[in-house]
Design a protein around this motif. Structure first.
Motif, PDB file in Angstrom:
ATOM      1  N   MET A   1       0.846  -1.189   0.000  1.00 62.06           N
ATOM      2  CA  MET A   1       0.000   0.000   0.000  1.00 62.06           C
ATOM      3  C   MET A   1       0.885   1.243   0.000  1.00 62.06           C
ATOM      4  O   MET A   1       2.072   1.174   0.341  1.00 62.06           O
ATOM      5  N   PHE A   2       0.298   2.371  -0.398  1.00 66.65           N
ATOM      6  CA  PHE A   2       1.030   3.628  -0.505  1.00 66.65           C
ATOM      7  C   PHE A   2       0.406   4.650   0.442  1.00 66.65           C
ATOM      8  O   PHE A   2      -0.817   4.807   0.484  1.00 66.65           O
TER       9      PHE A   2
ATOM     10  N   PHE B   1     -10.661   0.976  -0.209  1.00 62.40           N
ATOM     11  CA  PHE B   1     -11.323   1.325   1.049  1.00 62.40           C
ATOM     12  C   PHE B   1     -11.687   2.805   1.086  1.00 62.40           C
ATOM     13  O   PHE B   1     -11.383   3.567   0.157  1.00 62.40           O
ATOM     14  N   ALA B   2     -12.335   3.213   2.161  1.00 61.63           N
ATOM     15  CA  ALA B   2     -12.831   4.587   2.295  1.00 61.63           C
ATOM     16  C   ALA B   2     -11.855   5.440   3.096  1.00 61.63           C
ATOM     17  O   ALA B   2     -10.940   4.931   3.749  1.00 61.63           O
TER      18      ALA B   2
ATOM     19  N   CYS C   1      -3.916   6.225  -2.701  1.00 60.82           N
ATOM     20  CA  CYS C   1      -3.719   5.984  -1.270  1.00 60.82           C
ATOM     21  C   CYS C   1      -4.803   5.126  -0.629  1.00 60.82           C
ATOM     22  O   CYS C   1      -4.669   4.734   0.530  1.00 60.82           O
ATOM     23  N   ASN C   2      -5.875   4.813  -1.338  1.00 61.08           N
ATOM     24  CA  ASN C   2      -6.979   4.074  -0.715  1.00 61.08           C
ATOM     25  C   ASN C   2      -7.060   2.636  -1.215  1.00 61.08           C
ATOM     26  O   ASN C   2      -8.136   2.072  -1.338  1.00 61.08           O
ATOM     27  N   LYS C   3      -5.888   2.047  -1.474  1.00 60.39           N
ATOM     28  CA  LYS C   3      -5.882   0.686  -2.024  1.00 60.39           C
ATOM     29  C   LYS C   3      -4.757  -0.156  -1.434  1.00 60.39           C
ATOM     30  O   LYS C   3      -3.681   0.352  -1.106  1.00 60.39           O
ATOM     31  N   LEU C   4      -5.035  -1.443  -1.347  1.00 60.93           N
ATOM     32  CA  LEU C   4      -4.039  -2.447  -0.976  1.00 60.93           C
ATOM     33  C   LEU C   4      -3.896  -3.383  -2.173  1.00 60.93           C
ATOM     34  O   LEU C   4      -4.894  -3.887  -2.694  1.00 60.93           O
ATOM     35  N   TYR C   5      -2.651  -3.593  -2.632  1.00 63.90           N
ATOM     36  CA  TYR C   5      -2.401  -4.412  -3.823  1.00 63.90           C
ATOM     37  C   TYR C   5      -1.639  -5.675  -3.438  1.00 63.90           C
ATOM     38  O   TYR C   5      -0.711  -5.628  -2.612  1.00 63.90           O
TER      39      TYR C   5
END
Length: 727
Positions: A91-92, A121-122, A163-167
């Motif tokens: 994630m960033f 995500f939010a 910034c609202n993501k997990l990869y």
């Protein structure tokens, strides 16, 4: 805390001169409830204390790995981080932002429960920034691999934020996903466009886990200050994404979705940039789309997307046909024409317009706007009597310095005129109107030539009266279902119905030229002389189109000096005296209706000045005019109780008492208008929510998925044949 050999999550933090906010960011990462993480900080050549802060944190927490490089930009820093990650997921986090303590723990649970490769995500901005807050996930839902592109382009939160993501690290390695360092803006957006199509499952989590800090130094805020540059940068993103999808060999499979994305993504920046820049980027985009897509693909766009796309790519041709309408801004006293008001004309969805601006309004700010829009010019006040002869458009609006027009104003006017003409032609030919034929007709040059088109304003300051408030239908006169009336049909309340304000009307230029001698060409349709000219023209109108639609927003009139305010008051008095002594008014059998309209016009002027120090100078003139009009009114009054209260206050109270009264009444009108708008919005929101649910159900249905699989070979073959033909 000791670092894991293969942590669950790697958090990449690019850092550049972030000393003010870096401590808070790092503390939020170090205090995660999931300890099995690594924090990779890339210092991108900071010149402040950022690197020292990072060193201190790295010494006390071994999970933080610190790297330094010469300044190369955020994309290069993120790419360096991607080369170094060891975690199962990535994630960033930006160095000025904060994440919730349980963020990593909740995201890992979500990833494991659905075996998702992307989790969206939010979050929340602080201070609140509305457009950014519309970019977070809004519901908890899961999409399979076959639905990845649909999720990318339709599910809230997918684009544009990074910034609202997990990869999943496996996804990043499989696609060799990296940021384009040549993009100055939108590198996040471009990254999503290239990685989402390959994800084996995408989950959305409606949990507020990220806190996005807004401040003047941020890259996004700096980019938003120049819409011309934004449009050019958006074009670079489109070029990059199209080239990437061609290289990844997925453009044939998703060409319909990609074209829809281009239309949606590009429109907002193109709408807000200057006309000249829109010509430039529109021509380039048109060629790019011609080289990339089959023209038949446009049929897959919905009406809004089709019009948005052609708003951009048709801009280069918009100067070839003559304009449909001209906005004329005339200066009276020392009032100021704001950038916002002028932009309301420049940003019309219908681009076939021209704008003439009184030289007295010329400021460096407005001169810059005019310089970047070939449709706008300044004119010399001394030449105003010849101004009408230079107009090439069929219609003209005499705008005021406090009159802002809805972005769809010109569209609504001509849609209505086209519709009336189309129905007339169908009736003459004895054919039944059809939506498709009407659409083709509207794109042509045929429209009903109404002498005057009248519309409303949102705050009801202009005070258009319902034509049937005081009128009884007469069997000898024609009352059209299209609300087209002659002057005689609306008499004696014609001035009440259309109002004596000049800014809520579009006049047919031929009509004005035909009766040029009866309106005051030297003083034009200005605010201080508006009633005189409106009342002079209307008796000659044979086709007055009443549009029951608010296309105008009336703002406060900005007069800078008290002496100018006094001069403005004298002009109002002069105008009202000249208007009330016109021959046709004196000879009318019912002058009370005219004087009621004159009173309404005076109240509109009364509402337009909200600075008390200026208003105090004008008030004696306003009150004298009101008392003069009152002497002619007799028993005739208005339909609106607030209007009656304001009139009585103007005639009897002191300036301070009346100023307070009219301000309260104005707030009441705005509240009433806003309540009506909110009721309509609430109903529309409910319909949109139901439609969204139906669309989501359809795209997840077995029949839709089966249809896409079955038709894919045919669509792929068709696209490639068309591509070969074009070559």
């Amino acid at each position: 805390m000791k670092a894991s050999i293969m942590p669950s999550i790697s958090i990449i933090v690019p850092v550049y001169n972030a000393e003010k906010y870096l401590e808070a960011c790092l503390e939020s990462l170090e205090n995660q409830t999931l300890s099995d993480i690594e924090i990779i900080c890339i210092d991108d050549g900071s010149t402040d204390e950022s690197f020292e802060i990072l060193k201190r944190h790295a010494q006390k927490d071994t999970r933080l790995r610190l790297y330094a490089q010469e300044n190369a930009g955020v994309s290069a820093a993120r790419n360096r981080g991607l080369d170094l990650v060891q975690g199962r997921y990535v994630m960033f986090v930006d160095s000025d932002d904060i994440i919730a303590a349980q963020a990593c723990e909740l995201l890992m649970k979500q990833a494991q429960s659905h075996h998702s490769e992307i989790i969206v995500f939010a979050g929340k901005t602080f201070p609140t920034t509305k457009w950014k807050d519309s970019c977070w996930a809004t519901r908890t839902v899961h999409y399979s691999a076959s639905e990845s592109v649909f999720a990318l382009l339709n599910e809230a939160g997918s684009i544009p934020l990074m910034c609202n993501k997990l990869y999943a690290n496996a996804l990043i390695k499989r696609t060799n996903a990296r940021f384009n360092t040549s993009l100055k803006l939108g590198e996040d957006h471009a990254f999503q466009m290239n990685i989402f199509p390959f994800a084996h499952g995408i989950s959305y989590l409606n949990e507020c886990l990220y806190f996005y800090r807004g401040h003047d130094e941020s890259a996004v805020n700096q980019a938003n200050q120049d819409w011309d540059e934004q449009a050019r940068l958006h074009l670079e993103i489109v070029k990059y994404v199209i080239a990437s999808w061609q290289k990844l060999n997925i453009i044939a499979k998703y060409n319909e979705a990609l074209l829809r994305w281009v239309s949606d993504f590009f429109f907002d920046a193109a709408r807000k940039c200057s006309f000249n820049t829109r010509q430039e980027v529109g021509a380039e985009l048109k060629q790019l789309l011609h080289d990339t897509f089959d023209s038949a693909l446009e049929s897959t766009l919905d009406d809004t997307q089709w019009h948005n796309l052609h708003f951009i790519i048709d801009t280069p041709n918009v100067r070839n046909p003559k304009p449909l309408i001209t906005f004329i801004y005339t200066r009276i006293a020392d009032e100021k024409l704001s950038k916002h008001v002028l932009m309301s004309a420049l940003m019309q969805y219908e681009q076939r317009i021209e704008i003439r601006i009184d030289n007295g309004y010329k400021t460096p700010e407005l001169a810059k706007l005019v310089e970047h829009d070939v449709r706008a010019t300044f004119y010399d006040k001394a030449q105003s009597s010849q101004l009408l002869d230079t107009i090439t458009s069929p219609y003209v609006i005499f705008a005021q310095s406090n009159s802002a027009y809805m972005e769809g104003c010109v569209n609504h006017i001509f849609d209505r005129l086209h519709m009336i003409e189309y129905k007339n032609e169908c009736a003459e030919k004895g054919v039944k109107p059809t939506p498709l034929a009407r659409e083709r007709y509207i794109r042509g040059e045929h429209f009903f030539p109404a002498d005057v088109v009248v519309f409303n304003d949102s705050a009801k300051i202009v005070r258009n009266e319902d034509p049937f408030f005081a009128l009884t239908p007469n069997y000898q006169l024609s009352y059209s279902s299209e609300k087209i009336y002659s002057y005689e049909a609306l008499a004696p309340r014609v001035y009440n119905v259309v109002s004596l304000s000049p800014e809520n009307k579009a006049y047919h230029v031929d009509f004005l030229k035909k009766h040029h001698e009866i309106w005051n060409a030297q003083q034009e349709f200005s605010m201080a002389y508006g009633a005189l000219n409106v009342s002079a023209c209307l008796p000659y109108a044979r086709a007055i189109l009443l549009m029951d639609r608010a296309l105008l927003v009336t703002h406060s009139l900005t007069i800078k000096r008290a002496s100018a305010a006094s001069d403005y008051g004298k002009r109002i008095t002069e105008m009202l005296e000249q208007t009330s002594t016109r021959n046709d008014v004196e000879q009318s059998t019912d002058t009370s209706g005219f004087y009621a309209a004159l009173g309404s016009y005076l109240l509109a002027l009364d509402d337009s000045i909200n600075n008390y120090s200026i208003y105090e100078e004008i008030f004696p003139f306003m009150q004298a005019c009101a008392r003069n009009i009152q002497a002619h009114l007799g028993s005739t009054t208005w339909e609106d109780k607030d209007e009656i209260a304001q009139w009585n206050s103007l005639c009897t109270f002191s300036s301070q008492e009346h100023f307070n009264t009219k301000s309260n009444l104005h707030v009441n009108r705005l509240t009433e208008a806003n309540t009506e708008a909110l009721d309509e919005l609430s109903a529309a929101w409910g319909n949109a929510a139901r439609l969204d649910s139906m669309v989501h159900e359809f795209y997840h249905s077995i029949s839709y998925k089966t249809g896409r699989v079955v038709t894919y070979p045919v669509r792929y073959l068709y696209y490639n044949i068309q591509k070969l033909i074009r070559r």
